[in-house]
Design a protein around this motif. Structure first.
Motif, PDB file in Angstrom:
ATOM      1  N   ASP A   5      -0.121  -0.392 -17.483  1.00  0.00           N
ATOM      2  CA  ASP A   5      -1.890   0.149 -17.082  1.00  0.00           C
ATOM      3  C   ASP A   5      -2.921  -0.985 -17.766  1.00  0.00           C
ATOM      4  O   ASP A   5      -3.486  -1.620 -17.150  1.00  0.00           O
TER       5      ASP A   5
ATOM      6  N   LEU B  58       0.582  -1.142  -0.325  1.00  0.00           N
ATOM      7  CA  LEU B  58       0.060  -0.418   0.260  1.00  0.00           C
ATOM      8  C   LEU B  58       0.526   1.168   0.089  1.00  0.00           C
ATOM      9  O   LEU B  58       2.050   1.253   0.685  1.00  0.00           O
TER      10      LEU B  58
ATOM     11  N   LYS C 226     -10.661  -5.029 -10.993  1.00  0.00           N
ATOM     12  CA  LYS C 226     -10.756  -4.784 -10.064  1.00  0.00           C
ATOM     13  C   LYS C 226     -10.581  -5.958  -8.878  1.00  0.00           C
ATOM     14  O   LYS C 226      -9.645  -5.637  -8.008  1.00  0.00           O
ATOM     15  N   GLU C 227     -11.098  -6.902  -8.843  1.00  0.00           N
ATOM     16  CA  GLU C 227     -11.083  -8.049  -7.893  1.00  0.00           C
ATOM     17  C   GLU C 227      -9.633  -9.523  -8.535  1.00  0.00           C
ATOM     18  O   GLU C 227      -9.632 -10.127  -7.687  1.00  0.00           O
ATOM     19  N   ARG C 228      -9.069  -8.857  -9.431  1.00  0.00           N
ATOM     20  CA  ARG C 228      -7.433  -9.994 -10.130  1.00  0.00           C
ATOM     21  C   ARG C 228      -8.214 -11.114 -10.682  1.00  0.00           C
ATOM     22  O   ARG C 228      -8.092 -11.919 -10.104  1.00  0.00           O
TER      23      ARG C 228
ATOM     24  N   ASN D 196      -1.265  -0.481  -9.266  1.00  0.00           N
ATOM     25  CA  ASN D 196      -2.459  -0.831  -8.473  1.00  0.00           C
ATOM     26  C   ASN D 196      -3.458   1.283  -8.048  1.00  0.00           C
ATOM     27  O   ASN D 196      -4.917   0.207  -8.315  1.00  0.00           O
ATOM     28  N   ASP D 197      -3.078   1.716  -8.342  1.00  0.00           N
ATOM     29  CA  ASP D 197      -3.975   2.691  -8.389  1.00  0.00           C
ATOM     30  C   ASP D 197      -4.472   2.659  -9.396  1.00  0.00           C
ATOM     31  O   ASP D 197      -6.005   3.079  -8.812  1.00  0.00           O
ATOM     32  N   LYS D 198      -4.501   2.265 -10.054  1.00  0.00           N
ATOM     33  CA  LYS D 198      -5.629   2.527 -11.450  1.00  0.00           C
ATOM     34  C   LYS D 198      -6.487   1.267 -10.740  1.00  0.00           C
ATOM     35  O   LYS D 198      -7.908   1.107 -11.772  1.00  0.00           O
ATOM     36  N   ARG D 199      -5.977   0.319 -10.363  1.00  0.00           N
ATOM     37  CA  ARG D 199      -7.080  -0.852 -10.067  1.00  0.00           C
ATOM     38  C   ARG D 199      -8.238   0.123  -9.769  1.00  0.00           C
ATOM     39  O   ARG D 199      -9.732  -0.508  -9.917  1.00  0.00           O
ATOM     40  N   GLU D 200      -7.838   0.794  -8.572  1.00  0.00           N
ATOM     41  CA  GLU D 200      -9.430   1.433  -8.086  1.00  0.00           C
ATOM     42  C   GLU D 200     -10.087   2.511  -8.430  1.00  0.00           C
ATOM     43  O   GLU D 200     -11.621   2.229  -8.488  1.00  0.00           O
ATOM     44  N   GLN D 201      -9.566   2.934  -9.697  1.00  0.00           N
ATOM     45  CA  GLN D 201     -10.662   3.428 -10.730  1.00  0.00           C
ATOM     46  C   GLN D 201     -11.592   2.468 -11.981  1.00  0.00           C
ATOM     47  O   GLN D 201     -12.525   3.077 -12.197  1.00  0.00           O
TER      48      GLN D 201
ATOM     49  N   ASP E 120     -16.283  -1.888 -10.591  1.00  0.00           N
ATOM     50  CA  ASP E 120     -16.652  -2.777  -9.544  1.00  0.00           C
ATOM     51  C   ASP E 120     -17.786  -4.372 -10.508  1.00  0.00           C
ATOM     52  O   ASP E 120     -17.529  -5.347  -9.439  1.00  0.00           O
TER      53      ASP E 120
END
Ligand SMILES: [Zn+2]
Length: 328
Positions: free
Chosen positions: A269, A9, A277-279, A47-52, A55
């Motif tokens: 990216d 993190l 998002k959840e891999r 991984n910050d891009k994963r949050e976007q 869902d």
């Protein structure tokens, strides 16, 4: 299997541990060999891009599949998908008969064996006079189904990562011989590698011009001729530098059972975007795509002042992992 440690993190180290070295594609001869894959560690991803990412993944359904003998000698199975977020016909170009779509092979209420063969939901090979989709009398292959009508089958190489390319439609590069981008070359190269492997999948998404459409892309080309790079041109037209979404690709890969993959890309990216998002899909290795013009068989590649600028922008402004030659 590759271990996937928990993401660090707050890390700002994007790919710092991955060497920015593209393997040589041409040891001797004119046809490049398969480039080596580079193991991907999840903590090194942006991984910050994963949050976007969304869902919920889109719902996809494979409507039809057909065998296509190709001019290159290998056979492919073309899969056509519909989905619940747009009306476009997205595709999966599948190398290898054993990669099968869950939604295509699922039994549908009231359909006949003939209907199933027509949709492409058959095992083995079609031949004149065949009348059972779920069993090939000659090869002995037979499908079994669970209570919900899904076909039960085992992908024998299930644990082995499959080579995948996510390709966005590019009319100019694939059909109009454009030397402004390398899409046509990358598409051909991906197909060549998968044909050689005998297994693989190109997910072909209908998002022309990094998602802005062909008309807007042509305007962007005029802005590029006026001196702007590809990122500036899109921004001047009030489009994002890259408006593509890869969640449809994630959903299609899951439908095909391809959840451990080797991704052909230079774009970090894209790895995160395809994983979801959840891999839900895991990129085990990244396989670089080196422009053919940079290899020893450079005469096969694209040579134009436009392609040099295009690649330079990808490397300098979009974070693509390619080591640029001195002259670019
Ligand atoms: Zn292109």
């Amino acid at each position: 299997m590759v271990e996937h440690p928990t993401p660090r993190l707050g890390s700002d180290s994007v790919f710092e541990n991955i060497p920015l070295v593209s393997p040589s594609t041409t040891p001797n001869g004119s046809i490049p060999s398969t480039p080596l894959g580079i193991p991907v560690n999840v903590q090194d991803l942006p991984n910050d891009k994963r949050e976007q990412l969304p869902d919920v993944l889109p719902i996809v359904e494979c409507l039809a599949r057909a065998r296509i003998p190709t001019t290159k000698g290998v056979e492919i199975f073309l899969h056509l998908y519909k989905n619940n977020i747009d009306n476009k016909e997205h595709l999966a170009i599948v190398f290898g008969e054993k990669i099968r779509s869950k939604t295509l092979f699922r039994k549908r209420h009231g359909e006949s064996q003939s209907d199933r063969m027509t949709r492409g939901a058959y095992v083995g090979k079609l031949r004149p006079g065949r009348n059972i989709a779920d069993k090939d009398e000659i090869t002995g292959e037979e499908l079994k189904f669970d209570d919900e009508g899904y076909a039960i089958y085992q992908l024998s190489e299930e644990d082995e990562a499959t080579l995948v390319r996510i390709h966005s439609e590019c009319y100019t590069g694939e059909t109009a011989w454009s030397a402004r981008c390398d899409c046509g070359e990358q598409f051909d190269e991906a197909g060549r590698l998968m044909g050689k492997d005998g297994k693989g999948c190109i997910v072909y998404l209908r998002q022309e011009g990094r998602g802005i459409g062909l008309g807007e892309k042509l305007k962007a080309y005029n802005l590029q001729d006026l001196g702007h790079d590809t990122v500036q041109a899109n921004l001047l037209l009030r489009h994002p530098a890259d408006g593509r979404s890869f969640s449809l690709a994630t959903a299609i890969l899951i439908d095909l059972g391809l959840t451990n993959i080797k991704l052909l890309t230079n774009n970090p990216d894209k790895i995160v975007a395809v994983e979801g998002k959840e891999r839900q899909v895991k990129v085990i290795e990244r396989v670089p795509m080196v422009p053919l013009a940079w290899g020893k068989s450079g005469e096969n590649g694209i040579h134009s002042s436009e392609i040099d600028g295009y690649l330079r922008t990808k490397i300098e402004r979009m974070g693509h992992l390619l080591q640029k030659p001195i002259n670019i």
